[in-house]
Design a protein around this motif. Sequence first.
Motif, PDB file in Angstrom:
ATOM      1  N   PRO A 135      -1.111  -7.606  22.512  1.00 42.28           N
ATOM      2  CA  PRO A 135       0.145  -8.192  23.023  1.00 42.28           C
ATOM      3  C   PRO A 135       1.347  -7.268  22.899  1.00 42.28           C
ATOM      4  O   PRO A 135       2.476  -7.708  23.123  1.00 42.28           O
ATOM      5  N   PHE A 136       1.139  -5.977  22.546  1.00 36.35           N
ATOM      6  CA  PHE A 136       2.277  -5.106  22.229  1.00 36.35           C
ATOM      7  C   PHE A 136       2.808  -4.350  23.449  1.00 36.35           C
ATOM      8  O   PHE A 136       4.012  -4.219  23.629  1.00 36.35           O
ATOM      9  N   PHE A 137       1.891  -3.788  24.261  1.00 39.18           N
ATOM     10  CA  PHE A 137       2.250  -3.067  25.482  1.00 39.18           C
ATOM     11  C   PHE A 137       3.268  -1.952  25.218  1.00 39.18           C
ATOM     12  O   PHE A 137       4.299  -1.854  25.871  1.00 39.18           O
ATOM     13  N   GLN A 138       2.951  -1.093  24.239  1.00 35.53           N
ATOM     14  CA  GLN A 138       3.828   0.017  23.886  1.00 35.53           C
ATOM     15  C   GLN A 138       3.249   1.339  24.377  1.00 35.53           C
ATOM     16  O   GLN A 138       2.220   1.375  25.043  1.00 35.53           O
ATOM     17  N   THR A 139       3.910   2.431  24.012  1.00 35.02           N
ATOM     18  CA  THR A 139       3.547   3.741  24.555  1.00 35.02           C
ATOM     19  C   THR A 139       2.444   4.434  23.768  1.00 35.02           C
ATOM     20  O   THR A 139       1.765   5.308  24.291  1.00 35.02           O
ATOM     21  N   GLY A 140       2.297   4.072  22.465  1.00 39.24           N
ATOM     22  CA  GLY A 140       1.371   4.820  21.628  1.00 39.24           C
ATOM     23  C   GLY A 140       1.877   6.217  21.364  1.00 39.24           C
ATOM     24  O   GLY A 140       1.138   7.196  21.375  1.00 39.24           O
ATOM     25  N   ARG A 141       3.177   6.299  21.086  1.00 42.35           N
ATOM     26  CA  ARG A 141       3.831   7.602  20.915  1.00 42.35           C
ATOM     27  C   ARG A 141       3.341   8.311  19.653  1.00 42.35           C
ATOM     28  O   ARG A 141       2.347   7.917  19.073  1.00 42.35           O
ATOM     29  N   GLU A 142       4.080   9.310  19.233  1.00 46.00           N
ATOM     30  CA  GLU A 142       3.674  10.169  18.106  1.00 46.00           C
ATOM     31  C   GLU A 142       3.197   9.342  16.917  1.00 46.00           C
ATOM     32  O   GLU A 142       3.841   8.386  16.499  1.00 46.00           O
ATOM     33  N   PHE A 143       2.079   9.759  16.343  1.00 46.20           N
ATOM     34  CA  PHE A 143       1.439   8.958  15.310  1.00 46.20           C
ATOM     35  C   PHE A 143       2.284   8.907  14.039  1.00 46.20           C
ATOM     36  O   PHE A 143       3.006   9.838  13.720  1.00 46.20           O
ATOM     37  N   HIS A 144       2.173   7.795  13.330  1.00 43.62           N
ATOM     38  CA  HIS A 144       2.954   7.556  12.119  1.00 43.62           C
ATOM     39  C   HIS A 144       2.017   7.205  10.967  1.00 43.62           C
ATOM     40  O   HIS A 144       1.096   6.405  11.132  1.00 43.62           O
ATOM     41  N   THR A 145       2.272   7.801   9.796  1.00 41.34           N
ATOM     42  CA  THR A 145       1.418   7.561   8.637  1.00 41.34           C
ATOM     43  C   THR A 145       1.359   6.094   8.254  1.00 41.34           C
ATOM     44  O   THR A 145       0.365   5.638   7.692  1.00 41.34           O
ATOM     45  N   PHE A 146       2.416   5.326   8.541  1.00 37.86           N
ATOM     46  CA  PHE A 146       2.429   3.920   8.180  1.00 37.86           C
ATOM     47  C   PHE A 146       1.326   3.130   8.883  1.00 37.86           C
ATOM     48  O   PHE A 146       0.982   2.029   8.454  1.00 37.86           O
ATOM     49  N   SER A 147       0.779   3.684   9.970  1.00 35.18           N
ATOM     50  CA  SER A 147      -0.359   3.018  10.618  1.00 35.18           C
ATOM     51  C   SER A 147      -1.516   2.877   9.645  1.00 35.18           C
ATOM     52  O   SER A 147      -2.175   1.829   9.591  1.00 35.18           O
ATOM     53  N   ALA A 148      -1.769   3.924   8.876  1.00 35.05           N
ATOM     54  CA  ALA A 148      -2.851   3.873   7.884  1.00 35.05           C
ATOM     55  C   ALA A 148      -2.512   2.897   6.771  1.00 35.05           C
ATOM     56  O   ALA A 148      -3.382   2.147   6.298  1.00 35.05           O
ATOM     57  N   PHE A 149      -1.252   2.880   6.324  1.00 34.91           N
ATOM     58  CA  PHE A 149      -0.857   1.940   5.282  1.00 34.91           C
ATOM     59  C   PHE A 149      -1.019   0.486   5.758  1.00 34.91           C
ATOM     60  O   PHE A 149      -1.403  -0.387   4.970  1.00 34.91           O
ATOM     61  N   LEU A 150      -0.713   0.223   7.033  1.00 36.94           N
ATOM     62  CA  LEU A 150      -0.874  -1.130   7.569  1.00 36.94           C
ATOM     63  C   LEU A 150      -2.356  -1.509   7.639  1.00 36.94           C
ATOM     64  O   LEU A 150      -2.748  -2.611   7.235  1.00 36.94           O
ATOM     65  N   TYR A 151      -3.160  -0.610   8.162  1.00 33.81           N
ATOM     66  CA  TYR A 151      -4.600  -0.869   8.241  1.00 33.81           C
ATOM     67  C   TYR A 151      -5.163  -1.138   6.852  1.00 33.81           C
ATOM     68  O   TYR A 151      -5.886  -2.116   6.631  1.00 33.81           O
ATOM     69  N   ASP A 152      -4.826  -0.289   5.891  1.00 34.48           N
ATOM     70  CA  ASP A 152      -5.333  -0.455   4.525  1.00 34.48           C
ATOM     71  C   ASP A 152      -4.898  -1.791   3.933  1.00 34.48           C
ATOM     72  O   ASP A 152      -5.680  -2.467   3.252  1.00 34.48           O
TER      73      ASP A 152
ATOM     74  N   THR B 142       0.823  -1.208   0.000  1.00 37.15           N
ATOM     75  CA  THR B 142       0.000   0.000   0.000  1.00 37.15           C
ATOM     76  C   THR B 142       0.859   1.261   0.000  1.00 37.15           C
ATOM     77  O   THR B 142       0.403   2.327  -0.422  1.00 37.15           O
ATOM     78  N   LEU B 143       2.095   1.164   0.486  1.00 39.31           N
ATOM     79  CA  LEU B 143       3.007   2.306   0.475  1.00 39.31           C
ATOM     80  C   LEU B 143       3.496   2.573  -0.943  1.00 39.31           C
ATOM     81  O   LEU B 143       4.040   1.684  -1.584  1.00 39.31           O
ATOM     82  N   PRO B 144       3.330   3.783  -1.459  1.00 43.62           N
ATOM     83  CA  PRO B 144       3.918   4.092  -2.766  1.00 43.62           C
ATOM     84  C   PRO B 144       5.446   4.082  -2.659  1.00 43.62           C
ATOM     85  O   PRO B 144       5.996   4.666  -1.714  1.00 43.62           O
ATOM     86  N   PRO B 145       6.161   3.441  -3.569  1.00 44.48           N
ATOM     87  CA  PRO B 145       7.624   3.513  -3.524  1.00 44.48           C
ATOM     88  C   PRO B 145       8.097   4.943  -3.686  1.00 44.48           C
ATOM     89  O   PRO B 145       7.459   5.741  -4.383  1.00 44.48           O
ATOM     90  N   SER B 146       9.208   5.280  -3.046  1.00 43.05           N
ATOM     91  CA  SER B 146       9.667   6.674  -3.054  1.00 43.05           C
ATOM     92  C   SER B 146       9.977   7.159  -4.470  1.00 43.05           C
ATOM     93  O   SER B 146       9.858   8.359  -4.756  1.00 43.05           O
ATOM     94  N   THR B 147      10.345   6.246  -5.373  1.00 41.38           N
ATOM     95  CA  THR B 147      10.640   6.664  -6.748  1.00 41.38           C
ATOM     96  C   THR B 147       9.417   7.195  -7.483  1.00 41.38           C
ATOM     97  O   THR B 147       9.547   7.873  -8.496  1.00 41.38           O
ATOM     98  N   ARG B 148       8.214   6.905  -6.955  1.00 39.02           N
ATOM     99  CA  ARG B 148       6.990   7.373  -7.610  1.00 39.02           C
ATOM    100  C   ARG B 148       6.889   8.892  -7.610  1.00 39.02           C
ATOM    101  O   ARG B 148       6.210   9.484  -8.460  1.00 39.02           O
ATOM    102  N   ILE B 149       7.582   9.545  -6.698  1.00 38.44           N
ATOM    103  CA  ILE B 149       7.518  11.001  -6.627  1.00 38.44           C
ATOM    104  C   ILE B 149       8.111  11.632  -7.889  1.00 38.44           C
ATOM    105  O   ILE B 149       7.838  12.797  -8.203  1.00 38.44           O
ATOM    106  N   VAL B 150       8.907  10.851  -8.631  1.00 33.53           N
ATOM    107  CA  VAL B 150       9.470  11.341  -9.897  1.00 33.53           C
ATOM    108  C   VAL B 150       8.356  11.721 -10.870  1.00 33.53           C
ATOM    109  O   VAL B 150       8.496  12.676 -11.651  1.00 33.53           O
ATOM    110  N   ASP B 151       7.237  10.995 -10.836  1.00 30.65           N
ATOM    111  CA  ASP B 151       6.117  11.322 -11.727  1.00 30.65           C
ATOM    112  C   ASP B 151       5.618  12.740 -11.474  1.00 30.65           C
ATOM    113  O   ASP B 151       5.337  13.497 -12.408  1.00 30.65           O
TER     114      ASP B 151
END
Length: 439
Positions: free
Chosen positions: A313-330, A132-141
């Motif tokens: 099962p993660f028991f993490q902090t839930g720190r600053e949000f990351h866009t990859f969360s949406a890519f994982l969900y999608d 779901t993540l666009p490869p960074s080379t796509r920005i060339v378009d």
Amino acid sequence: LVAGYVWVALGTNFKIGLLVPLTDPQTGNASGFGDPVAGAFPVAVDDINLNPAILPGHTVSWEWVDTKCDINTGLTAVSDWWKRGFVGVIGPGCSCDYEARLAGSINFPMFDYGCDEGAVSNKLLYPTFIRTLPPSTRIVDALIVSLQKFDWDQVTVVYRNHSIWTNILNAMKEEFEVHEITVQHQEVFQTGFVPNNDSIINPFPEIFTRTKETTRIYVFLGEMIELRSFAMAALDEGLNNGDYALLGMAIDHKIRRSQNWHSLDFLHMGTYLDEKAAKAMESVLIIAPKTPKFTFVYKSWNVKVRDSVQGAPFFQTGREFHTFSAFLYDATILFAKALEETLAAGEDPFDGEAIVSHAMGVQYQSISMLQNGIDESGDGISRYLLMDMNELQEADSWLTAGYPGVIGVGEFIRNSNGRWTFNATDDYNTPIKWPNDAG
């Protein structure tokens, strides 16, 4: 039954696996980007199981592995899950070449959310890989469309000596040849340069000395902190008179809550020379991925993800949000929908290529509230913004309306035939502000 039709009993529980880098391999601490990204996965699975329209009549259960971005850990997990009758894997999230090759060799579908490697776009070698993540080379378009928009066909390229940026450089030069764009100079600078550190030589003044007499348009391939210093060096050279333009790119998918891209405050490095930087960046245009729309739905979903990663099962902090969360969900939702279409077609749910075929070429609304897609190579498609240092129309958390800040002046959209276009819509009705009203 139709010949070749695979019947699956209602009420079947399908198992999928999650590969996520939760632990930093360098420190051993749980500080990989899996916190908070991993939290999106249980939320997605719950949505699949609670929404009968996604995978009607069936359920999904899951296991997970903290890969620490270690290839062998990922390979072991993929092999184990395949042997145990799982129907697919979400991940790996870090590098993916070896894991995707293994998945392809055993016909095991892999839907990724964070891998930027170019090789996996080859569906002959990686037939069961989707991202779901666009490869960074796509920005060339988007870069090509920008250059064509302003009739710029001669440029000097300045790039950071790092694999991410050299990959973009190589993709860019291929497109330059197709579109007859001439590279007048190609200059490289080394990684490790940090602004406001007098012990490290600033490489940019010498680059301008070598190139400024024959250059009007600079294409800069490097991090935002480096683009800032590049623009300030250009200002020192007197290149802020409207005759020169600097075109940079952001590929980090970071969510910036303020338009103060000219400031080091975003990197918690203070406001060193911010006034000068704001002046320097008047000559800069930035192409950047379009970030999530902070609607009520998206904000509510953020809370769910944070609560999820803080619990078992993660028991993490839930720190600053990351866009990859949406890519994982999608990626997880797309996998379930592709699995459902596989079942509806009477195909084998353990046929990875069949599942992947139902995700190719799809358009979908991301949980980030953006219209995204998957192309014919299994790569993510999203939109990009063209951004300009301008007067802010509205205040944000750091800056006051009327102050200078980087704002969107249009967006790049890929249409159904694969062509990219630039659109200045009602959301971006502010014209580009060129230095000295040039342009």
